[in-house]
Write a protein that holds these residues in place. Structure first.
Motif, PDB file in Angstrom:
ATOM      1  N   THR A   4     -28.494  12.169  -4.977  1.00  0.00           N
ATOM      2  CA  THR A   4     -29.085  13.227  -4.162  1.00  0.00           C
ATOM      3  C   THR A   4     -28.753  14.593  -4.758  1.00  0.00           C
ATOM      4  N   TYR A 115     -34.525  11.218  -8.002  1.00  0.00           N
ATOM      5  CA  TYR A 115     -33.464  11.495  -7.038  1.00  0.00           C
ATOM      6  C   TYR A 115     -34.041  12.002  -5.717  1.00  0.00           C
ATOM      7  N   ARG A 116     -33.265  11.873  -4.652  1.00  0.00           N
ATOM      8  CA  ARG A 116     -33.603  12.566  -3.412  1.00  0.00           C
ATOM      9  C   ARG A 116     -33.300  14.041  -3.637  1.00  0.00           C
ATOM     10  N   ASP A 142     -37.369  15.967  -0.132  1.00  0.00           N
ATOM     11  CA  ASP A 142     -37.237  14.836   0.790  1.00  0.00           C
ATOM     12  C   ASP A 142     -36.633  15.269   2.125  1.00  0.00           C
ATOM     13  N   HIS A 162     -29.147  12.583   4.689  1.00  0.00           N
ATOM     14  CA  HIS A 162     -30.308  12.478   3.812  1.00  0.00           C
ATOM     15  C   HIS A 162     -30.056  11.653   2.554  1.00  0.00           C
ATOM     16  N   GLY A 163     -28.796  11.355   2.272  1.00  0.00           N
ATOM     17  CA  GLY A 163     -28.495  10.656   1.026  1.00  0.00           C
ATOM     18  C   GLY A 163     -27.500   9.541   1.215  1.00  0.00           C
TER      19      GLY A 163
END
Length: 235
Positions: A4, A115-116, A142, A162-163
């Motif tokens: 991330t 990647y995010r 994202d 988020h990751g």
């Protein structure tokens, strides 16, 4: 393993501080008959420091601090006309079109394929949403987080939400104080991309010697740095 990548917005993806400095020069001209520019700048910085806890970061808090400073240096004799001009200057900042910094779109787009990628910024919610919408970068991220301040705990929370956690995340930004140091404290990588103009309240000493701290001259170098951090690539 890195999964991330978080990006700061102001002065990392697009110009910001330059507009504050131009407005501060205009403020100094408006108040030139009441205060020396250096003294006025010192009083304005002191007001901004006092008011961060009340108004937060962004143009609105800056405008209120200018008004407060104008009242102080004129001993409450500032003409209503000047207050009106200060308010107008703040409104113009909120309406200024976005100016992306070099290599931003290409870099974010390239990293988003593997990647995010997150936008993590602080400041006024409406203003930051406006700038993101105008930037044309929104579809690349994202996740978007607009926070009141950037701390180690906020980074841990965001990278967990988020990751895959802060230890597998990277934060990229122009501010050592907000983007790098608290991200490192959270366990992430911290990548500093210096900007020519940095707000005095964001000044901090670089965390030299930290194994996850990196400095790059431009965002164009970021994909190569990320590639070098892959398992087996960094020895």
């Amino acid at each position: 393993m890195l999964t991330t990548i978080g990006f700061d917005a102001d002065d990392t993806l697009w110009q910001n501080e330059a507009f504050f400095r131009l407005t501060q020069e205009r403020f100094a001209m408006l108040l030139s008959r009441y205060a020396d520019p250096l003294l006025l700048a010192q009083r304005l910085e002191a007001a901004e420091r006092r008011n961060l806890g009340h108004y937060g970061f962004g143009v609105k808090g800056f405008t209120l601090s200018m008004i407060e400073t104008a009242i102080e240096v004129t001993e409450a004799r500032v003409p209503a006309r000047l207050i009106g001009e200060i308010v107008a200057a703040g409104r113009e900042m909120l309406e200024h079109p976005i100016e992306l910094l070099p290599h931003v779109r290409a870099t974010v787009a390239a990293l988003a394929t593997e990647y995010r990628v997150l936008l993590i910024t602080k400041g006024d919610l409406l203003d930051q949403e406006r700038k993101l919408a105008q930037s044309g970068l929104g579809e690349l991220f994202d996740g978007v987080e607009i926070v009141s301040d950037k701390t180690a705990e906020s980074y841990r929370t965001i990278f967990a939400r988020h990751g895959t956690g802060a230890d597998q995340a990277m934060m990229v930004g122009n501010s050592l104080k907000s983007d790098v140091i608290p991200a490192l404290a959270a366990g992430a990588w911290g990548v500093h991309v210096p900007h020519g103009a940095t707000w005095a309240l964001e000044a901090a000493d670089p965390p030299e010697g930290h194994r996850r701290f990196h400095v790059i001259e431009t965002l164009a170098i970021l994909p190569a740095l990320v590639e070098s951090l892959k398992p087996g690539r960094n020895g």
